[in-house]
Write an enzyme that holds these catalytic residues in place. Structure first.
Site, short mmCIF file in Angstrom:
data_model
loop_
_atom_site.label_atom_id
_atom_site.label_comp_id
_atom_site.label_asym_id
_atom_site.label_seq_id
_atom_site.Cartn_x
_atom_site.Cartn_y
_atom_site.Cartn_z
N LYS A 173 24.27 -3.02 -12.87
CA LYS A 173 23.28 -3.75 -13.65
C LYS A 173 22.00 -3.89 -12.81
CE LYS A 173 21.85 -7.86 -13.93
NZ LYS A 173 20.43 -7.65 -14.25
N GLY A 224 19.99 -9.48 -3.71
CA GLY A 224 19.03 -10.32 -4.41
C GLY A 224 18.80 -11.60 -3.64
N SER A 225 18.42 -12.63 -4.35
CA SER A 225 18.03 -13.87 -3.68
C SER A 225 19.24 -14.70 -3.25
CB SER A 225 17.15 -14.71 -4.61
OG SER A 225 17.91 -15.08 -5.74
N THR A 226 19.03 -15.55 -2.29
CA THR A 226 20.10 -16.43 -1.81
C THR A 226 20.55 -17.38 -2.92
OG1 THR A 226 19.37 -16.23 0.47
CG2 THR A 226 20.63 -18.22 -0.07
N THR A 228 20.67 -16.85 -6.16
CA THR A 228 21.59 -16.16 -7.07
C THR A 228 22.90 -15.83 -6.34
OG1 THR A 228 19.68 -15.20 -8.18
CG2 THR A 228 21.79 -14.22 -8.68
N GLY A 229 22.81 -15.51 -5.07
CA GLY A 229 24.01 -15.23 -4.28
C GLY A 229 25.00 -16.39 -4.32
N GLU A 246 23.92 -9.29 -0.13
CA GLU A 246 22.75 -9.02 0.72
C GLU A 246 21.62 -9.86 0.17
OE1 GLU A 246 22.75 -7.46 3.41
OE2 GLU A 246 24.44 -6.08 3.34
N GLU A 377 10.47 -17.96 2.01
CA GLU A 377 10.35 -16.51 1.97
C GLU A 377 9.29 -16.17 0.92
OE1 GLU A 377 13.50 -14.36 -0.07
OE2 GLU A 377 13.25 -12.64 1.25
P1 NAD Z 1 17.35 -12.27 -8.00
O1 NAD Z 1 18.46 -12.94 -7.28
O2 NAD Z 1 16.48 -13.07 -8.88
O3 NAD Z 1 17.91 -11.09 -8.93
C1 NAD Z 1 18.71 -10.04 -8.42
C2 NAD Z 1 19.61 -9.54 -9.51
O4 NAD Z 1 20.53 -10.55 -9.87
C3 NAD Z 1 18.91 -9.12 -10.80
O5 NAD Z 1 19.54 -7.95 -11.29
C4 NAD Z 1 19.18 -10.31 -11.72
O6 NAD Z 1 19.14 -9.99 -13.10
C5 NAD Z 1 20.57 -10.72 -11.29
N1 NAD Z 1 20.94 -12.11 -11.58
C6 NAD Z 1 20.13 -13.19 -11.69
N2 NAD Z 1 20.85 -14.31 -11.93
C7 NAD Z 1 22.15 -13.93 -11.97
C8 NAD Z 1 23.38 -14.63 -12.12
N3 NAD Z 1 23.42 -15.95 -12.32
N4 NAD Z 1 24.53 -13.93 -12.05
C9 NAD Z 1 24.52 -12.61 -11.81
N5 NAD Z 1 23.38 -11.88 -11.66
C10 NAD Z 1 22.21 -12.54 -11.73
O7 NAD Z 1 16.52 -11.51 -6.86
P2 NAD Z 1 15.18 -10.68 -7.01
O8 NAD Z 1 14.08 -11.66 -7.25
O9 NAD Z 1 15.39 -9.56 -7.97
O10 NAD Z 1 15.04 -10.03 -5.56
C11 NAD Z 1 14.35 -10.63 -4.53
C12 NAD Z 1 15.30 -11.21 -3.51
O11 NAD Z 1 16.20 -10.20 -3.07
C13 NAD Z 1 14.62 -11.69 -2.25
O12 NAD Z 1 15.13 -12.95 -1.87
C14 NAD Z 1 14.98 -10.65 -1.21
O13 NAD Z 1 14.92 -11.10 0.12
C15 NAD Z 1 16.33 -10.25 -1.66
N6 NAD Z 1 16.68 -8.91 -1.16
C16 NAD Z 1 17.64 -8.81 -0.20
C17 NAD Z 1 17.95 -7.58 0.34
C18 NAD Z 1 19.00 -7.45 1.40
O14 NAD Z 1 19.48 -6.34 1.61
N7 NAD Z 1 19.41 -8.50 2.04
C19 NAD Z 1 17.29 -6.45 -0.12
C20 NAD Z 1 16.32 -6.58 -1.10
C21 NAD Z 1 16.03 -7.84 -1.62
#
Ligand code: NAD
Length: 475
Positions: A173, A224-226, A228-229, A246, A377
């Site tokens: 996704k 993605g973001s912490t 959401t993690g 990550e 960040e």
């Molecule tokens: P995000 O967490 O908003 O979204 C990432 C993904 O998660 C998207 O596909 C989104 O639709 C999905 N998502 C959102 N809410 C969800 C939920 N409740 N359950 C499941 N999936 C959900 O992050 P973003 O804004 O797309 O990316 C930016 C962030 O990603 C920054 O914090 C950046 O540091 C981090 N990032 C980390 C790495 C790494 O390798 N550590 C690499 C790139 C980006």
């Protein structure tokens, strides 16, 4: 196979094209024009994608490793054959300049080919002739992969390649901000992979949440973001899914007083501003020794003046826009707060009143350590320069964050730089270089920057369970 990369975006479910009743618009961040609509998957479609992946797992996991490796290397070949289309589409939907798209698409091919050479060895713990105890690695089942919008292709490949080599099947996704390249990748691979091995579904955050809660999904691999993690960790607990997370970072770069100023200024610039700083491992806090602070900050500002920000599809553009309106608004607010707090800008700081989500390269002069531009960040081109005089103090400041993704240390005295590096709480610490990744080098965050590893055999191992087989031959 002929694919039109610039229209007709469909999901891939069970090896076939799937459209959806609902759809959402995808915007070019450089122009704010709608460039496409993408299907918004229904719950039923997600369920179908998962059951297709579950059914495909039986055959895929039993296929000889060499065949899986060859097919994954073939994904790299297919991307390479269509690299021009992928690069153009990536720039259109993500905004990045041509050089960035070349790096990402070229890297995706390399990753597929290199991960396809990896194999997890069987560990023979005991072999007495009549009794053997061996531990091998077996695949998990269906992997749910969720990716962000900054490197939508490469970060998907970081998951697809090892998951498939290890014998798993997948539902991918992509971010709703950048779904197009992933949808076209799914379409391209319909002819290469058996049906169900790789399903690609597009939709919003709800779709991600459904995937992370699904009881037939064995693992979530998320970038993605912490914030959401944390949610994913919670929802994955229902059936004790394996997780690799990550997440975000607030990487410090520590510059010791003996650096070559001109050379280091240029390297630090790219460490901070590559991909318009929409980079999890961008240098986000620059700690500069007070003896060279003025000279280095002047060199950085001078170099920034030579870099062109603009539409990524125009020749000569070095850095593109911010990828989406949400992030753009967040950065606008951060700049307004910085101004209110009396921060001084060495360059940038004012958002132009024009089309596109453009934020100028902004360098902030020694703001207070607790200001938002230091603590948060930014994920955009706003870089604080911070002065230090004492090593213990700067190491404490560098580590004073919930994040621990990466860091860099810069100095000619390698022993001194190394001594600093060893005290930094981060998964990767570069000395005198930055952002060098490899399919064979482990990458992962400490603290709240993540759980688990991507890349290397360690990363491949995260797509497996360990199984010990004890055989008594004296029976
Ligand atoms: P995000 O967490 O908003 O979204 C990432 C993904 O998660 C998207 O596909 C989104 O639709 C999905 N998502 C959102 N809410 C969800 C939920 N409740 N359950 C499941 N999936 C959900 O992050 P973003 O804004 O797309 O990316 C930016 C962030 O990603 C920054 O914090 C950046 O540091 C981090 N990032 C980390 C790495 C790494 O390798 N550590 C690499 C790139 C980006």
């Amino acid at each position: 196979m002929t694919i039109d990369f610039f229209s007709n975006y469909t999901m891939t479910i069970d090896g076939e094209a799937a459209t959806s009743q609902a759809s959402f618009e995808v915007i070019n961040p450089a122009t704010e024009d709608v460039i496409a609509t993408a299907p918004d998957a229904s719950r039923e479609q997600l369920d179908r994608a998962v059951s297709s992946a579950k059914a495909a797992f039986v055959g895929w996991s039993r296929r000889p490793l060499t065949e899986r490796q060859a097919l994954v290397a073939g994904i790299g070949d297919a991307i390479e054959r269509h690299s021009e289309d992928f690069m153009r589409l990536l720039t259109l939907e993500q905004g990045k300049a041509r050089a960035g798209s070349e790096w990402e698409i070229g890297g995706s091919t390399i990753w597929c080919r290199e991960i396809a050479t990896q194999e997890l060895a069987v560990h023979m713990a005991e072999d007495s002739g009549t009794r053997t105890v061996e531990t091998r690695r077996v695949p998990l089942g269906v992997v749910g992969a969720i990716t962000p919008w900054n490197f939508p292709v490469l970060l998907a490949i970081w998951k697809i390649a090892p998951a498939l080599v290890a014998g798993n099947t997948m539902v991918l996704k992509p971010s709703p901000w950048t779904p197009l390249c992933s949808l076209k990748l799914g379409e391209l691979l319909r002819d290469i992979l058996p049906p169900g091995v790789l399903n690609v579904v597009s939709g919003g955050n709800d779709l991600g949440a459904w995937l992370t809660r699904h009881s037939d999904v064995s693992k979530i691999s998320f970038t993605g973001s912490t914030a959401t993690g944390r949610k994913i960790m919670e929802s994955a607990s229902g059936n004790l899914k394996r997780i690799t997370l990550e997440l975000g970072g607030n990487d410090p770069a520590i510059v010791l007083p003996d650096v070559d100023i001109e050379k280091t200024a240029k390297e630090l610039f790219w460490a901070a501003f590559q991909n318009s700083s929409q980079f999890c491992v961008a240098a986000k806090r620059l700690y500069i020794h007070e003896d060279i602070y003025d000279e280095l900050s002047r060199a950085l500002v001078a170099y920034a003046g030579t870099v062109k920000v603009g539409d990524g599809s125009h020749q000569g553009t070095d850095l593109g826009p911010i990828q989406n309106r949400m992030q753009f608004d967040k950065l606008k607010e951060m700049l307004a707060d910085a101004k209110r707090d009396g921060c001084q800008f060495l360059t940038g700081g004012d958002i132009p009143d024009s089309k596109g989500y453009f934020v100028p390269i902004t360098i902030v002069d020694n703001p207070p350590e607790d200001s938002a531009v230091v603590v948060e960040e930014a994920f955009g081109p706003i870089l604080p320069l911070l002065k230090f005089s004492d090593l213990d103090d700067v190491i404490a400041r560098a580590n004073d964050t919930e994040y621990g993704l990466a860091a860099s240390v810069w100095g000619k005295d390698i022993d001194a730089a190394r001594a600093v590096a060893e005290r930094i709480e981060a998964g990767t610490v570069w000395i005198n270089e930055v952002h060098t990744f490899s399919p064979h080098v482990a990458f992962g965050g400490h603290k709240q920057s993540g759980i688990g590893i991507e890349n290397a055999l360690e990363g491949l191992g995260e797509y497996t369970n360990s199984q010990t087989i004890v055989t008594n031959r004296a029976a």
